[in-house]
Motif scaffolding. Structure first.
Motif, PDB file in Angstrom:
ATOM      1  N   GLN A 349     -19.612 -32.064  12.889  1.00 12.14           N
ATOM      2  CA  GLN A 349     -20.846 -32.090  13.670  1.00 12.14           C
ATOM      3  C   GLN A 349     -20.734 -31.246  14.929  1.00 12.14           C
ATOM      4  OE1 GLN A 349     -20.482 -36.125  16.212  1.00 12.14           O
ATOM      5  NE2 GLN A 349     -20.137 -36.477  14.017  1.00 12.14           N
ATOM      6  N   CYS A 350     -21.883 -31.052  15.576  1.00 13.22           N
ATOM      7  CA  CYS A 350     -21.923 -30.507  16.925  1.00 13.22           C
ATOM      8  C   CYS A 350     -23.160 -31.059  17.621  1.00 13.22           C
ATOM      9  CB  CYS A 350     -21.918 -28.975  16.939  1.00 13.22           C
ATOM     10  SG  CYS A 350     -23.496 -28.214  16.500  1.00 13.22           S
ATOM     11  N   HIS A 351     -23.303 -30.733  18.904  1.00 13.54           N
ATOM     12  CA  HIS A 351     -24.415 -31.236  19.698  1.00 13.54           C
ATOM     13  C   HIS A 351     -25.164 -30.079  20.359  1.00 13.54           C
ATOM     14  CE1 HIS A 351     -22.800 -35.126  18.901  1.00 13.54           C
ATOM     15  NE2 HIS A 351     -21.662 -34.838  19.500  1.00 13.54           N
ATOM     16  N   GLY A 431     -22.109 -27.602  21.465  1.00 12.99           N
ATOM     17  CA  GLY A 431     -21.848 -26.443  20.629  1.00 12.99           C
ATOM     18  C   GLY A 431     -20.491 -26.430  19.972  1.00 12.99           C
ATOM     19  N   THR A 432     -19.627 -27.405  20.293  1.00 10.33           N
ATOM     20  CA  THR A 432     -18.278 -27.448  19.735  1.00 10.33           C
ATOM     21  C   THR A 432     -18.277 -28.189  18.408  1.00 10.33           C
ATOM     22  OG1 THR A 432     -17.335 -27.508  21.976  1.00 10.33           O
ATOM     23  CG2 THR A 432     -15.898 -28.164  20.163  1.00 10.33           C
ATOM     24  N   VAL A 433     -17.753 -27.573  17.360  1.00 11.19           N
ATOM     25  CA  VAL A 433     -17.595 -28.278  16.088  1.00 11.19           C
ATOM     26  C   VAL A 433     -16.493 -29.317  16.258  1.00 11.19           C
ATOM     27  CG1 VAL A 433     -15.917 -26.628  15.133  1.00 11.19           C
ATOM     28  CG2 VAL A 433     -17.350 -27.992  13.597  1.00 11.19           C
ATOM     29  N   PRO A 449     -27.167 -39.021  26.513  1.00 14.69           N
ATOM     30  CA  PRO A 449     -27.841 -38.857  25.214  1.00 14.69           C
ATOM     31  C   PRO A 449     -26.882 -39.145  24.055  1.00 14.69           C
ATOM     32  CG  PRO A 449     -28.475 -37.088  26.680  1.00 14.69           C
ATOM     33  CD  PRO A 449     -27.385 -37.850  27.391  1.00 14.69           C
ATOM     34  N   TYR A 450     -27.388 -39.788  23.010  1.00 12.07           N
ATOM     35  CA  TYR A 450     -26.476 -40.340  22.005  1.00 12.07           C
ATOM     36  C   TYR A 450     -26.961 -40.239  20.563  1.00 12.07           C
ATOM     37  CZ  TYR A 450     -29.733 -44.256  22.530  1.00 12.07           C
ATOM     38  OH  TYR A 450     -30.866 -45.019  22.588  1.00 12.07           O
ATOM     39  N   ILE A 451     -28.132 -39.670  20.308  1.00 10.38           N
ATOM     40  CA  ILE A 451     -28.600 -39.597  18.914  1.00 10.38           C
ATOM     41  C   ILE A 451     -28.696 -38.158  18.400  1.00 10.38           C
ATOM     42  CG2 ILE A 451     -29.916 -41.728  19.217  1.00 10.38           C
ATOM     43  CD1 ILE A 451     -32.482 -39.952  19.007  1.00 10.38           C
ATOM     44  N   PHE A 452     -28.293 -37.192  19.216  1.00 11.14           N
ATOM     45  CA  PHE A 452     -28.518 -35.793  18.858  1.00 11.14           C
ATOM     46  C   PHE A 452     -27.255 -35.179  18.260  1.00 11.14           C
ATOM     47  CE2 PHE A 452     -31.503 -37.036  22.086  1.00 11.14           C
ATOM     48  CZ  PHE A 452     -32.704 -36.646  21.524  1.00 11.14           C
ATOM     49  N   THR A 453     -26.880 -35.699  17.096  1.00  7.65           N
ATOM     50  CA  THR A 453     -25.692 -35.254  16.379  1.00  7.65           C
ATOM     51  C   THR A 453     -26.122 -34.434  15.174  1.00  7.65           C
ATOM     52  OG1 THR A 453     -24.408 -37.176  17.090  1.00  7.65           O
ATOM     53  CG2 THR A 453     -23.651 -36.007  15.119  1.00  7.65           C
ATOM     54  N   PHE A 454     -25.770 -33.169  15.170  1.00  3.46           N
ATOM     55  CA  PHE A 454     -26.132 -32.274  14.073  1.00  3.46           C
ATOM     56  C   PHE A 454     -24.987 -32.277  13.057  1.00  3.46           C
ATOM     57  CE2 PHE A 454     -28.444 -29.723  17.569  1.00  3.46           C
ATOM     58  CZ  PHE A 454     -29.529 -30.594  17.518  1.00  3.46           C
ATOM     59  N   LYS A 455     -25.176 -33.006  11.971  1.00  3.57           N
ATOM     60  CA  LYS A 455     -24.153 -33.122  10.943  1.00  3.57           C
ATOM     61  C   LYS A 455     -24.216 -31.910  10.016  1.00  3.57           C
ATOM     62  CE  LYS A 455     -24.641 -38.189  10.812  1.00  3.57           C
ATOM     63  NZ  LYS A 455     -25.882 -38.296  11.593  1.00  3.57           N
ATOM     64  N   MET A 456     -23.077 -31.278   9.811  1.00  2.17           N
ATOM     65  CA  MET A 456     -22.986 -30.147   8.884  1.00  2.17           C
ATOM     66  C   MET A 456     -22.378 -30.546   7.555  1.00  2.17           C
ATOM     67  SD  MET A 456     -21.559 -27.388  11.612  1.00  2.17           S
ATOM     68  CE  MET A 456     -21.100 -28.626  12.831  1.00  2.17           C
TER      69      MET A 456
END
Length: 597
Positions: A349-351, A431-433, A449-456
């Motif tokens: 993930q990243c943020h 921006g860090t994987v 903030p705690y819900i903005f996780t971009f799962k790859m």
């Protein structure tokens, strides 16, 4: 009216807050699940009978409150009390004056993103927008009736010259009731699926209702805890405000709560005996994620929880000191646990960047994180940063192929996995994987903030209900920093401890964060005591090694904390002493906001 009982309205493995300290587990605890702050005798009252007596003394009241409050329960219970007293009541229910569902859906739809998206954008709406305001405002007390009550979310909008009783409800309880199918979104008569309801709560309902709560805070006369059934505890709001002021100048601990997850582990279950041992795992502990935490007050043994928002609305300057103007009513630092002991890896993930989260989602600060390894097994590791030879287009193509085919990715071809040891500190600016590997207990020290996780990539696994977890490859690639790769990862994303100062039996170790982080971290190590000045900064602390400690703040307040409990010393406390209550050296993490001077 049908009165719901506790078990029929919520779906959760975690019990609601006990109504009394007599219901707390009476044994030596290594972690307290229900921390509370005493505010003196005769300040918190129990049940509808005492509340009805007070309403009788006022004759006309407004009963407002948060989303998820069971208004039919409250009205039915009070009606029963008034009948015992042979009193007739004129009820004005705000739910009768909401706009039609379809109109409200059109109002909120622009803030909910696409139906398949996890995220929306924080709304600009206000509570008045949800009502047929002219018709609502026309409702007035009936002078011929003994008691007049305006009741429901938004009751204060009736604008009666009457005291307001506010029924507060913690957001985790709103979630449990949502899962139980007993509550829906603001102005919505039917139920949607859980993910869509939560999105609407987060981006619309909670934003609107927090604004409303802030607008009416000076008009509130009494406050009640809407989670405790069948008899709520309540207090005069003046006593609660005094309690909040006391907390803002001394020390406090928020009420934690816990959640299972697809990758969750067993450490929290094994170390916190009050947790439901039948739950499959615990992935998260919401130690201090203030948009969803509450503060608990006690008087005469009665417990009453209010949302953290009230502390910030009233005391943000005392709490945040130098940074009050910058962060206003947001508490900017988050502490939570990620438990992967005998569990799984978190998603890769990243943020989002600051600009991205502001423009896309309406947040003011972004999700910059760090991982402090509180405990781990020998084989534990953390995925962080890219391999030197990373080719973004090749990485993306394989992620997309995995998403479409269900085939696994050899993730270490692309992402580095570094070994993790107790007290290691990994830096994860936006921006860090990254990902926490299995067999860690991570103390996540982060921006709020705690819900903005971009799962790859999520290891081709379902959630606990057997459904696919959302994957957000496009969002991630809009934010990934591909320069964080190779040797730079160890140089820039693994904190290098530095001795700041020392005494006869104490040391202060600086754990530098990344330049992109707006907070910093130190570790206080001491055998007996250590004295600390706040320097007009808020300190968030946790005992990360040792058997227990006590604290004495400058105003004479004392408290005790166990291993792994999070506590806060506000800026206005000025100074405090930490006292080691164990036989071994104590180690305490201290997070605080950076200053420009």
């Amino acid at each position: 009216m049908k009165v719901e009982v506790q078990e029929s309205i919520r779906k959760a493995s975690q019990k609601p807050l006990p109504s009394s300290i007599n219901e707390l587990v009476e044994k030596n605890q290594d972690y307290s699940m229900y921390p509370f702050h005493s505010i003196g005798d005769d300040q918190v009252f129990k049940g509808y009978s005492s509340l009805a007596d007070w309403i009788c003394s006022q004759k006309t009241v407004l009963i407002d409150g948060y989303a998820g409050t069971l208004w039919n329960n409250i009205a039915a219970a009070l009606e029963k009390e008034f009948k015992k007293r042979n009193l007739e009541v004129n009820w004005v229910k705000t739910a009768d004056y909401l706009k039609p569902d379809t109109d409200i859906d059109r109002l909120v739809d622009p803030f909910l993103g696409t139906p398949d998206s996890v995220w929306g954008t924080k709304t600009t709406l206000i509570l008045e927008d949800f009502f047929q305001l002219e018709t609502l405002s026309a409702q007035q007390p009936d002078q011929k009736t003994a008691i007049n009550i305006g009741i429901g979310t938004g009751a204060a909008l009736l604008n009666w010259e009457a005291p307001i009783i506010y029924f507060d409800l913690p957001k985790n309880e709103v979630k449990y009731r949502m899962r139980g199918g007993s509550v829906s979104n603001l102005g919505k008569t039917g139920l949607a699926n859980e993910e869509q309801m939560y999105k609407r709560f987060y981006f619309v309902d909670w934003v609107v209702l927090n604004r409303h709560k802030q607008n009416i805070k000076d008009q509130i006369t009494a406050i009640a805890d809407g989670q405790i059934l069948p008899e709520p505890n309540w207090a005069m709001f003046g006593a609660i405000k005094n309690g909040l002021h006391k907390l803002s100048t001394s020390v406090f601990r928020a009420l934690p709560w816990f959640e299972a997850g697809a990758w969750g582990g067993q450490w929290l279950k094994q170390h916190i005996s009050e947790l439901n041992q039948e739950e499959v795992n615990y992935a998260w502990s919401f130690e201090l994620i203030t948009p969803e935490n509450g503060l608990v007050f006690e008087s005469n043994g009665h417990l009453l929880e209010i949302s953290f928002d009230f502390l910030m609305f009233q005391e943000n300057e005392a709490v945040l000191g130098k940074h009050a103007e910058q962060f206003k009513f947001e508490f900017p630092i988050r502490f939570d646990f990620l438990d992967t002991f005998d569990g799984g890896n978190l998603s890769i993930q990243c943020h989002p960047s600051l600009k991205y989260i502001q423009e896309q989602f309406g947040e003011t600060i972004t999700q910059d994180e760090t991982y402090y390894i509180l405990d781990c097994k020998e084989d534990a590791g953390v995925y962080i940063g890219f391999q030197e030879d990373i080719q973004p287009e090749v990485f993306k193509a394989e992620l997309e192929h995995s998403f479409n085919s269900g085939e696994e990715v050899g993730i270490e071809k692309y992402v580095q996995k570094l070994p993790a040891h107790q007290h290691d500190f990994f830096l994860i600016p936006n921006g860090t994987v990254h990902s926490a590997g299995t067999n860690n207990l991570v103390l996540e020290i982060s921006a709020t903030p705690y819900i903005f996780t971009f799962k790859m990539y999520d290891w081709v696994r379902p959630d606990l209900n057997g459904n696919p977890r959302p994957i957000n490859i496009e969002h991630a690639f809009n934010n990934l920093n591909f320069e964080r790769k190779g040797e730079k990862v160890r140089e820039e994303l693994v904190s290098k401890p530095k001795l700041l100062s020392s005494g006869a039996d104490w040391e202060i170790i600086h754990l530098p964060t990344h330049p992109d982080h707006f907070y910093d971290v130190e570790r206080l190590e001491f055998s007996t005591t250590i004295d600390v000045k706040t320097e007009n900064l808020c300190h968030v602390l946790m005992l990360v090694e040792g058997d227990g400690l006590a604290i004495e703040t400058a105003d004479g307040t004392t408290a005790a904390f166990h291993f792994a409990e999070t506590f806060v010393v506000p800026a206005a406390a000025n100074s405090y002493k930490l006292i080691n209550k164990g036989n071994n050296k104590a180690k305490v993490i201290k997070a605080f906001l950076k200053t420009k001077d």
